[in-house]
Structures are given as structure tokens and as C-alpha cells.
Scaffold this active site. Structure first.
Site, PDB file in Angstrom:
ATOM      1  N   HIS A  29       0.837  -1.203   0.000  1.00 16.50           N
ATOM      2  CA  HIS A  29       0.000   0.000   0.000  1.00 16.50           C
ATOM      3  C   HIS A  29       0.871   1.254   0.000  1.00 16.50           C
ATOM      4  CE1 HIS A  29      -3.314   2.574   1.980  1.00 16.50           C
ATOM      5  NE2 HIS A  29      -3.544   2.480   0.692  1.00 16.50           N
ATOM      6  N   HIS A  69       1.182   4.062  -3.236  1.00 12.96           N
ATOM      7  CA  HIS A  69       0.962   5.506  -3.113  1.00 12.96           C
ATOM      8  C   HIS A  69       2.226   6.310  -3.428  1.00 12.96           C
ATOM      9  CE1 HIS A  69      -3.201   6.007  -1.855  1.00 12.96           C
ATOM     10  NE2 HIS A  69      -3.079   4.859  -1.239  1.00 12.96           N
ATOM     11  N   GLU A  82     -10.297  10.978  -4.857  1.00 15.48           N
ATOM     12  CA  GLU A  82      -9.132  10.779  -4.006  1.00 15.48           C
ATOM     13  C   GLU A  82      -8.711  12.055  -3.249  1.00 15.48           C
ATOM     14  OE1 GLU A  82      -5.560   9.221  -5.836  1.00 15.48           O
ATOM     15  OE2 GLU A  82      -4.557   9.216  -3.934  1.00 15.48           O
ATOM     16  N   HIS A 127     -11.398  11.769  -0.248  1.00 12.73           N
ATOM     17  CA  HIS A 127     -10.827  10.551   0.334  1.00 12.73           C
ATOM     18  C   HIS A 127      -9.772  10.877   1.384  1.00 12.73           C
ATOM     19  CE1 HIS A 127      -6.958   8.329  -0.023  1.00 12.73           C
ATOM     20  NE2 HIS A 127      -7.673   7.329   0.442  1.00 12.73           N
ATOM     21  N   HIS A 172      -9.497  10.113   5.617  1.00 13.94           N
ATOM     22  CA  HIS A 172      -8.377   9.508   6.344  1.00 13.94           C
ATOM     23  C   HIS A 172      -7.980  10.369   7.546  1.00 13.94           C
ATOM     24  CE1 HIS A 172      -6.577   5.961   4.276  1.00 13.94           C
ATOM     25  NE2 HIS A 172      -7.279   6.398   3.244  1.00 13.94           N
ATOM     26  N   HIS A 215      -7.740  -0.260  -4.961  1.00 14.10           N
ATOM     27  CA  HIS A 215      -8.416  -0.284  -3.665  1.00 14.10           C
ATOM     28  C   HIS A 215      -9.663  -1.159  -3.702  1.00 14.10           C
ATOM     29  CE1 HIS A 215      -5.733   3.183  -3.059  1.00 14.10           C
ATOM     30  NE2 HIS A 215      -5.790   2.852  -1.790  1.00 14.10           N
TER      31      HIS A 215
HETATM   32 CU1  CUO Z   1      -4.717   3.852  -0.250  1.00 11.37          CU
HETATM   33 CU2  CUO Z   1      -7.056   5.555   1.317  1.00 11.37          CU
HETATM   34  O1  CUO Z   1      -5.449   4.578   1.486  1.00 11.37           O
HETATM   35  O2  CUO Z   1      -5.919   5.309  -0.319  1.00 11.37           O
END
Ligand code: CUO
Length: 854
Positions: free
Chosen positions: A238, A242, A388, A406, A410, A270
Site C-alpha cells: 500500500h 501511493h 481521491e 478521500h 483519512h 483499492h
Molecule cells: Cu490507499 Cu485511502 O489509502 O488510499
């Protein structure tokens, strides 16, 4: 001599919390390999880099010592001089946005700004040597947060065309504190400070048991999924994803760092995580994850990760169950933030409205706005960026949110345990991409996002059998009936797969700040952590494809899997099941006329890492030492992106859980992407990671064919209940996966059973292995897990009473020395016995707690 070498760059990522001049780096490439020592070329640089006199004295002492050791020839040391760049930018703004000692949060707007600035500084250097010099100067600077530095440097390396071939080491080796609980880090630090036993002594390499099961107890049903959420490779995948697809990617094709179909890939990668998580929940007798509820704003699951950040010295924030999302006013160390739930809701409404009306709002360069159609092939890509996302990607930052819908979710979840900052608590794990997947709230939040994407997909026409967008039927090519099956390497039976527990050893000493000085600085043996993870024997897919076109033709074979039964044991209808299909593989093949026998290995899946250990420091150092030319290094590029091979299969259950395995063969000439350079970089995990700086290597929508509603077929429906004879033909979606394939001869489905083996470890020998528990005791693995009689064979007890546990006693627990020995046979210890009060049964999520049976 060139300094911007792959080896030097990865050394910059070692021991991030200590200055470069504190010790040696490297040494994993084999016996006799040179270690590297970085030193400041002049005093003025040292003064700028190190703002404490004691640090300067330590570095001066180490520099003298290293020079002496090199001259004596005792150790082969490469001395690399660090110089100040010709033009050193002012780093004060970065420092204000993301202070050196704060816990870097990838989604936090200020931190993200700091990330963009630092990455841009690296990217604006003219060549790899300049990047290295600048990175070296920033790394030790009192202005630069080390977590931020790792993100910015890694992201720059994968973006620049002249450095994209440099593989990035596993993030769990770079920052083990993001993956190991605090007690493990403490034990690792203790062990690192001990001198080595004489050469060859097994104690030198005894691993520390990293027990991810430790984060909770079986009394919490959610804890059954610990092996998925806490898996180190899932989390480092992950992180890596990113890094390769950062929030600040440019939107214009051709610019460095441009990522083809990035928004769509955000959705699809995702989506795969969520589908896999649901598959895992169902076989653990848990309902599918529920999406975040905007009405109650409630986070029903708590999370206590027991992680602390070496950099900030703070614990990651924890969250009680049933915490309500509320405005996050401030974050400790970062000042006021003012992130409001009401804004999140407003942006959500605008996104949903855009989907409903089929248009999105785009802000033009001159400040005007226009409505643009949100349909067709690119619609999902735009929507991914909107959902996002950040200023550089979203078509209208003000309207859809500068922070990104998004990202804001978080941050709100990460700050929900101390939203006003009055307890001075650090952010929760949802704040960082390397830790977010540990938190059950991650799946609720991303399930909501997945729901948004699916709402959009439902506005698109279904894939039809032989017309419209990407028709399903490929005339002249068929999967031979009954020819499709899967078989594990260790099983005589078709369509019977198996999972079990396995262990993986990870070098922790590259990432932790052990402050090795004196003799300990010369220590050769790594400090190793041992993780437990799910695994499976390799398996192969077999199928026969009849090519009746009369000529050779290119084909794409797409394989998906989904749970067959829902929470109640009822067979899924396709309308629900299609959302649960996760990709297993996607392979290009050349079909000859006639019947083609195909065999595809699970080990080369298009969604997984090619090497399940990822790019360890040691492996990379060996690669760089042995590489004859850059091409050898290029081969490894981007290989750290990909789902862990050991989690390719869901766990299944001891009695076997049924899954539907689906294959469709599509026309390769239509799947082909023009001007694609597939030779470049590592061809691993193409489906989730694409090819670095190239077009996404599949012309069809990601997730095809399950990303849209199933095609419709004609049925006769009664028109009038009073008159059963009155019927008319109507179009209804096909109801089951079997019905679906029955009209598509180039597809097939088989039922597969996955049985989870209670045997603890793959190899019995593993159970006899000696390990050190995080509280400092030396035990065999079998004893630790309570299966000492017949390692790996003895089923754990299925019941317990308050009067006495049936769990086997743990014999042979002996303390691991807590202080250095004065002689070879004088190891002494003060360990406190094995951990009490918890036991290990990952099969059913049971836990034996001081005699209480859950
Ligand atoms: Cu990979 Cu929310 O964590 O995008």
C-alpha cells in the site's frame, strides 16, 4: 566518481533516525563486500546539518575511527564525501509545514504540501549525482522530517526518468517502526547493542518473534482478521503504490511523473483490497465489511495498534470502538488544522450529484467553469481523481475539495480519538499509507469509496454479448468445456486449494536507530524479526482454448475469484457477487489455430509481487554489486509494487470454503495498447501497478467484465397477476455466474474449495526454531504457540474451562540475556518468563485468556 549510484541512494534510506555520519551502511551483498561510510566533507556542512554539539562530536569521532579502520584494512569501507549543493534551497517552509519531529501524515494537507515541495526540489536537480547531493544535504538537515524525506526521495526516484530504474527497498525495512509493535522495536534495540557471539554462533541470528496477533484478543471478532490487516507486505504494498502514484502526480501526459489512468487505478487497486477483505471476512464467519455510515458518522470498531514512531517518539493514536467522527481542530506538533465533517459531507454530495447527472464541474485556467460529461471510458479516471484527490488532479479543487474527499476521510478518522488535540495524542494509523490498512476503519472508509465508484459504474451500459462497448463474446475462440481447473503443486485433486501459516524473516537493523558505536558499529549479523503470515502451496490454472479463427491470434486470459456463498450460506446472485470478484491473474498468450493447452502458474500472477520478500536491502546490495550494467538493475525496477504472493488466496476454512473461479478469454488485438514499451522495468503486478512511466497495459476498463452490471437476457414475465397467460418478453440481468458464462463460450467458471490447514507452520522444522519473544525470552516457536508435542500437527484445544486450560504448557522457556556477556559461556539473563494471558489460534479467532474461553 559518480555518487548518484543505486547503492548510494538506498544507503540514504538506511537508519533514517540517525545522521549519516553516525555509522556504517550496507554490507548485505556478501562476505568481503565494502560497507559504506558517509562523511561531511567540511566543517561548515557539519555545522549546518547537526545542530547539537554532542552529535557533531559523535560524528567527528566516528569519522576518525572509520578512517583508521579503513587504513588498517580490517574492514573494507567505501568512504563517500557529502557536500553541500551549489544552491541550497531554504528549507524553512518545509520545516514549518511538517516539523522534523512530527509524525508525518501523507493525507494531512500541510504535510502533503511539504512533500510536494521537497519532492520538487529533488526532481529539479539536473542529474542523479545532483539529486544525491541534495538528498544527502536534506536528509540530515534539522529542517527535514525523516519520514517526509523517505516519501519525497522514493517518490522522486520512481518519477525521474534517470532514476526510475533504481529499486526502492522494502518500506518495512526502511521504517520497521511502522510495522512492528513497540515491544519488538525495544527488544531489537537491546539485541543490537549486544556484541556478537563468536562467528557462527546461532544466537547471532536468532530472530525476534513479531507477533501481529498481539494487537488484540479473540474476544473481539474483528481480531480474526489480524493476519490480513497486520500483514507487513500488504501494508508495504500500500505504501509503495501511493509512492508510485502520489497525490501530486501531474495531469498532463508527457510530464515527468504522469501516471496513465491514475484515477481509475486508484479505484481498481483499492477495490481489489476491499473485495479481498470481504472474501477473508466471509471465510472467518464474519459479515462483509460495512461501509462508513454518513448518517451516524460512527466508527464502530476500535483500534489499538501498539505502534510508536521512532521519529516523533510518540505512540500512534488509538481509538475506542464507537467513536463518532467529528471535526479535527488540531494535531499535536502541527498546530491548527480545522478539518470539518460538514465539508466532507458537502463534497460527498457534490460527487454523488455529478454521478447522478452524468456531468462534472471543471475549473478552467481563466477561473471560469464548465460542465463536462462524466461518461464513457475516461469517466472513472476523472472520478477517481475527484474522489481521491488533491489540487493538481481534481478538476475543481474548490468544488470537490482541495484536500480531497478521500484524503480528508483519512485525516478525520486518524484524528477522531483526540479531535480537539486536548490530550496531545498523535494521529491514528489511518494518517499514513504504510499503516492505514491495519485499522478496521480503513475498510469501512474505502468500502464507501468503492460504493461511490460502483454507483458511477451502474450508470454505464452493461457489457453486452456481441455489441456495444467491449462485447463479451469473442467469435471463433472458445474455452473447451470442462477443461478449466486449478491444481495445487502438492495435491492430486483438482480445484482443491490449501492455505497454512508460514513465517518470514526481516532484517530490522537497517531501519532502526541503534546508535551503534565502538565495536557494536562493526557488528555484522542483522537483527532479524520473524513475522507469521498466511501462505499457500503454489498452484496452476489449466485450460484449453479452441481457436477456430484459422489463424494465430493474440489473446488475453483474465482470471477472477469470488466467494460463492454469502453470510447465510446462500449462493450469491451475480448482482452482488460481481462486486466481490477479485483479480487473480491476467495473461497475454498467442493462440495457434486449433486447440491450445494453457497452463498458468500462480507464482507469476499479474497482481502480486514477483518476489514475495520484496526488495530487501540485502538483495538490492547483492544485485548492485553483481550488476554488470544498468540493465541488470533496470530489471528490478518497481518490483516492490504488488499484492503479496502469500495472500493471493483467501484463508478458506478448515472444512473448505467454496469459491467461484472465473476465466474469460478476450481478443488480444483489442486489448493491446498502442506505443507501449513493455520491456521497460519490472513486469510485476501489472494489473495493480501498471508499468512505470508507461501506458497502462490493457485497453479495457480495469476489472472488466465485473466492473459493470451483468448483461441482460430475455425472459417471459407475467404482465398481470390476475391473468397468468398474459406474459411478455422482458430484459432482466442474468442471475448467476453459471448463467453468465453459459452464453459466453470464451469463458468458464469452476467451483474451487479452499481449505485452511490448522497445521501451524509450513515446515515442522520451523516449530523447533528458537526465537526471542518481544519480552526477551528465548523459546522454540512450537512452545510459544503451544504445540510442542508434535510440532505443527497437534490441533489446538477447542474448549477451555475456568479451572484449567487445555493448552499445553510451555516448557524450555529460557531467558534471553539482557546484558552483554563477559565471556562465551557466561550469558546471563533476567527474563520474566513467557508472555501470559494470550494464546494463538488463528483458525477460528479463538483466544484462551487466563482460562476464559471465548
Ligand atoms: Cu490507499 Cu485511502 O489509502 O488510499
Amino acid at each position: 566518481m559518480a555518487k548518484g549510484t543505486p547503492m548510494n541512494f538506498i544507503h540514504l534510506l538506511e537508519k533514517m533516525s540517525e545522521p549519516l555520519g553516525f555509522g556504517l551502511r550496507g554490507g548485505g551483498g556478501g562476505n568481503g563486500d565494502a560497507l559504506t561510510y558517509f562523511y561531511y566533507k567540511d566543517q561548515s556542512m557539519m555545522n549546518q546539518m547537526l545542530n547539537s554539539e554532542s552529535m557533531r562530536r559523535t560524528v567527528q569521532m566516528m569519522q576518525r575511527r572509520m578512517t583508521q579502520v579503513k587504513e588498517e584494512g580490517k574492514i573494507n569501507i567505501d568512504m563517500v564525501a557529502m557536500e553541500m549543493p551549489k544552491e541550497m534551497p531554504n528549507l524553512r517552509l518545509i520545516s514549518e509545514l511538517c516539523p522534523k519531529s512530527s509524525n508525518f501524515c501523507y493525507f494531512q494537507p500541510k504535510h502533503r504540501q511539504a512533500f510536494v515541495i521537497l519532492k520538487t526540489i529533488f526532481e529539479s536537480q539536473r542529474n542523479p549525482d545532483e539529486v544525491f547531493t541534495m538528498a544527502g544535504a536534506c536528509r540530515d538537515s534539522p529542517m527535514i522530517n525523516s519520514q517526509l524525506f523517505v516519501y519525497a526521495l522514493c517518490s522522486c526516484l520512481v518519477t525521474r526518468r534517470d532514476t526510475k530504474h533504481i529499486p526502492i527497498p522494502n518500506h518495512f525495512e526502511v521504517m520497521p517502526d511502522c510495522y512492528c509493535t513497540t515491544d519488538v522495536v525495544r527488544q531489537a534495540t537491546k539485541m543490537a547493542s549486544m556484541p556478537e557471539m563468536p562467528n557462527g554462533s546461532p544466537e547471532n541470528k536468532m530472530p525476534i518473534l513479531v507477533d501481529q496477533n498481539f494487537v488484540g484478543r479473540g474476544t473481539d471478532p474483528e481480531h480474526r482478521l489480524w493476519y490480513f490487516r497486520e500483514d507487513i507486505l500488504v501494508n508495504s504494498h500500500h505504501f509503495h503504490w501511493h509512492i508510485v502514484f502520489p497525490i501530486c502526480s501531474p495531469k498532463v501526459e508527457g510530464q515527468p511523473g504522469y501516471r496513465d489512468r491514475r484515477g481509475e487505478l486508484f479505484y481498481y487497486m483499492h477495490h481489489g483490497m476491499i473485495a479481498r477483505y470481504d472474501a477473508e471476512r466471509l471465510c472467518n464467519n464474519l459479515p462483509r465489511a460495512r461501509m462508513f455510515d454518513f448518517n451516524s458518522l460512527m466508527l464502530e470498531e476500535g483500534y489499538f495498534g501498539k505502534l510508536s514512531s521512532e521519529n516523533s517518539g510518540m505512540q500512534w493514536g488509538t481509538r475506542q470502538a464507537f467513536t463518532k467522527l467529528t471535526n479535527v481542530q488540531t494535531i499535536v506538533g502541527d498546530g491548527p488544522l480545522g478539518i470539518r465533517v460538514e465539508e466532507l459531507t458537502r463534497w460527498r454530495d457534490r460527487i454523488l450529484e455529478s454521478i447522478d447527472i452524468g456531468y462534472y464541474i471543471k475549473q478552467e485556467g481563466n477561473g471560469t467553469e464548465k460542465r463536462v460529461k462524466l461518461t464513457g471510458f475516461n469517466g472513472i479516471d476523472v472520478l477517481g481523481d475527484i474522489v481521491e484527490s488533491a489540487e493538481s488532479l481534481t478538476p475543481h479543487p474548490q468544488y470537490y475539495g482541495r484536500i480531497g474527499f478521500h484524503n480528508m476521510g483519512h485525516v478525520l478518522i486518524a484524528g477522531s480519538h483526540d479531535p480537539s488535540g486536548k490530550h496531545r495524542e498523535g494521529l491514528g494509523v489511518m494518517g499514513d499509507v504504510s499503516t492505514a490498512m491495519r485499522d478496521p476503519a480503513f475498510y469501512r472508509w474505502h468500502k464507501y469509496l468503492d460504493h461511490i465508484f460502483d454507483l458511477y459504474k451502474q450508470t454505464l451500459p452493461e457489457y453486452e454479448l456481441d455489441k456495444g462497448d467491449f462485447p463479451l463474446v469473442w467469435k471463433g475462440v472458445e474455452v473447451v468445456p470442462q477443461s478449466f481447473y486449478v491444481k495445487a503443486e502438492d495435491s492430486p485433486d483438482k480445484n482443491m486449494l490449501r492455505t497454512f501459516w508460514n513465517t518470514k524473516e526481516v532484517d530490522l537493523s537497517r531501519g532502526l536507530d541503534f546508535r551503534r558505536t565502538g565495536m557494536a558499529a562493526m557488528k555484522k549479523s542483522p537483527v532479524v524479526g520473524m513475522f507469521t503470515h498466511l501462505d499457500h502451496p503454489r498452484f496452476d490454472y489449466y485450460l484449453k482454448i479452441a481457436n477456430k479463427t484459422g489463424k494465430p491470434t493474440a489473446a488475453t486470459i483474465r482470471i477472477f475469484m469470488a466467494p460463492r456463498e454469502d453470510e447465510n450460506g446462500d449462493k450469491f446472485g451475480l448482482d452482488e457477487q460481481r462486486k466481490l470478484f477479485f483479480e487473480m491473474d491476467k495473461v497475454s498468450k498467442q493462440l495457434q489455430p486449433g486447440e491450445n493447452e494453457i497452463r498458468i502458474s500462480s507464482a507469476e500472477s499479474s497482481v502480486t509481487l514477483r518476489d514475495d520478500n520484496g526488495s530487501t536491502f540485502e538483495k538490492l546490495e547483492r544485485l548492485f554489486r553483481n550488476a554488470k550494467n544498468q540493465q541488470d538493475v533496470v530489471e528490478e525496477g518497481q518490483c516492490n509494487c504488488g499484492w503479496p504472493q502469500h495472500l493471493l488466496l483467501p484463508r478458506g476454512s478448515p472444512g473448505g470454503t467454496p469459491y467461484d473461479l472465473f476465466v474469460i478469454v478476450t481478443d488480444g488485438s483489442q486489448d493491446k495498447v498502442p506505443n507501449l514499451d513493455r520491456k521497460n522495468g519490472c513486469n510485476s503486478a501489472l494489473s495493480f501497478c501498471g508499468i512505470l512511466n508507461e501506458k497502462y497495459p490493457d485497453a479495457r476498463p480495469m476489472g472488466y467484465p465485473f466492473d459493470r452490471n451483468p448483461y441482460k437476457r430475455e425472459v417471459m414475465q407475467p404482465l398481470d397477476i390476475a391473468d397468468p397467460c398474459a406474459a411478455a418478453s422482458m430484459q432482466v440481468p442474468v442471475g448467476s455466474i453459471e448463467d453468465y458464462v453459459s452464453n459466453i463460450k470464451n469463458s468458464a467458471v469452476v467451483q474451487v474449495s479452499i481449505r485452511h490447514d490448522r497445521m501451524m507452520m509450513k515446515k515442522e522444522a520451523d516449530m523447533g526454531q528458537q526465537v526471542i519473544t518481544p519480552d526477551g525470552n528465548c523459546v522454540t516457536l512450537g512452545d510459544y504457540y503451544g504445540t510442542s508435542q508434535r510440532p505443527g500437527r497437534q490441533p489446538l484445544p477447542t474448549q477451555n474451562t475456568n479451572t484449567g486450560s487445555q493448552r499445553p504448557q510451555r516448557p524450555n522457556v529460557r531467558p534471553w540475556p539482557q546484558s552483554p556477556p563477559s565471556g562465551r559461556n557466561q550469558w546471563q539473563g533476567v527474563g520474566g518468563g513467557a508472555r501470559k494471558g494470550r494464546d494463538y489460534d488463528p483458525d477460528e479467532g479463538w483466544e484462551y485468556l487466563n482460562g476464559d474461553h471465548y
